[in-house]
Write an enzyme that holds these catalytic residues in place. Structure first.
Site, PDB file in Angstrom:
ATOM      1  N   HIS A 187      17.989  77.287  73.011  1.00  0.00           N
ATOM      2  CA  HIS A 187      18.438  77.108  74.394  1.00  0.00           C
ATOM      3  C   HIS A 187      18.325  75.649  74.764  1.00  0.00           C
ATOM      4  CE1 HIS A 187      14.085  77.949  74.518  1.00  0.00           C
ATOM      5  NE2 HIS A 187      14.023  77.112  75.539  1.00  0.00           N
ATOM      6  N   THR A 240       8.591  78.170  74.212  1.00  0.00           N
ATOM      7  CA  THR A 240       7.949  79.480  74.404  1.00  0.00           C
ATOM      8  C   THR A 240       8.888  80.628  74.062  1.00  0.00           C
ATOM      9  OG1 THR A 240       8.580  79.521  76.747  1.00  0.00           O
ATOM     10  CG2 THR A 240       6.418  78.612  76.213  1.00  0.00           C
ATOM     11  N   HIS A 299      17.790  73.259  78.190  1.00  0.00           N
ATOM     12  CA  HIS A 299      17.474  73.181  79.609  1.00  0.00           C
ATOM     13  C   HIS A 299      18.382  72.123  80.235  1.00  0.00           C
ATOM     14  CE1 HIS A 299      13.368  75.150  79.388  1.00  0.00           C
ATOM     15  NE2 HIS A 299      13.485  74.766  78.133  1.00  0.00           N
ATOM     16  N   CYS A 323      13.124  89.680  71.463  1.00  0.00           N
ATOM     17  CA  CYS A 323      13.518  88.371  72.013  1.00  0.00           C
ATOM     18  C   CYS A 323      14.072  88.536  73.428  1.00  0.00           C
ATOM     19  CB  CYS A 323      14.562  87.726  71.100  1.00  0.00           C
ATOM     20  SG  CYS A 323      15.273  86.230  71.813  1.00  0.00           S
ATOM     21  N   ASN A 382      13.340  71.984  73.713  1.00  0.00           N
ATOM     22  CA  ASN A 382      11.991  72.066  73.153  1.00  0.00           C
ATOM     23  C   ASN A 382      12.085  72.769  71.806  1.00  0.00           C
ATOM     24  OD1 ASN A 382      10.803  70.919  75.447  1.00  0.00           O
ATOM     25  ND2 ASN A 382      10.737  72.894  76.492  1.00  0.00           N
ATOM     26  N   GLY A 432       6.221  72.712  73.467  1.00  0.00           N
ATOM     27  CA  GLY A 432       6.400  73.501  74.685  1.00  0.00           C
ATOM     28  C   GLY A 432       7.406  74.626  74.566  1.00  0.00           C
TER      29      GLY A 432
END
Ligand code: 5GP
Ligand code: ZN
Length: 117
Positions: A103, A98, A105, A9, A90, A96
């Site tokens: 997390h 990835t 944004h 990761c 996401n 989206g």
């Protein structure tokens, strides 16, 4: 085990210091750093140290850390001079996502289009 570091990761590697990042804020449970591929003048990611696949899994397992993630997102935005910003989580490849380490944004610094997408 839930929350344990995962060897493959990228965000666990940032937490461990194995991959450099432009770190803006750090608490005992979270790190805020600049996205490597910014989509807006300010594009910050805030992650928990602990590995959970997405924000909902983090919130289910560690609600206090999920709340801290949101507070840290607000502080990071404020420190970057933003009074308006957008938080995006996401969840799932189809949306989206990835990097499968929770997390948020933090996006801002230019007029953001109204609406959700
Ligand atoms: P997602 O698409 O999973 O919601 O967001 C993952 C984000 O992580 C992307 O915006 C991508 O640019 C960012 N990212 C991926 N690898 C790295 C890295 O090694 N360092 C930093 N700072 N950001 C990364
Ligand atoms: Zn991880």
């Amino acid at each position: 085990m839930a929350g344990e570091p995962q060897a493959d990761c990228v965000f666990c590697k940032i937490v461990a210091g194995g991959i450099p990042a432009t770190v803006l804020r750090k608490t005992d449970h979270t790190i805020a750093f600049r996205d490597i591929n910014p989509q807006a003048p300010t594009h910050i990611l805030v992650i928990p140290h602990a590995h959970y696949a997405n924000a909902a899994e983090l919130a289910a397992a560690e609600p206090l850390i999920a709340a801290e993630l949101l507070a840290e997102a607000g502080e990071a935005a404020r420190e970057d001079g933003l009074d308006a910003y957008r938080l995006i989580f996401n969840t799932g490849a189809g949306a989206g996502q990835t990097v499968f380490h929770a997390h948020v944004h933090v996006l801002g610094g230019k007029p953001l289009r109204e609406g959700m997408v």
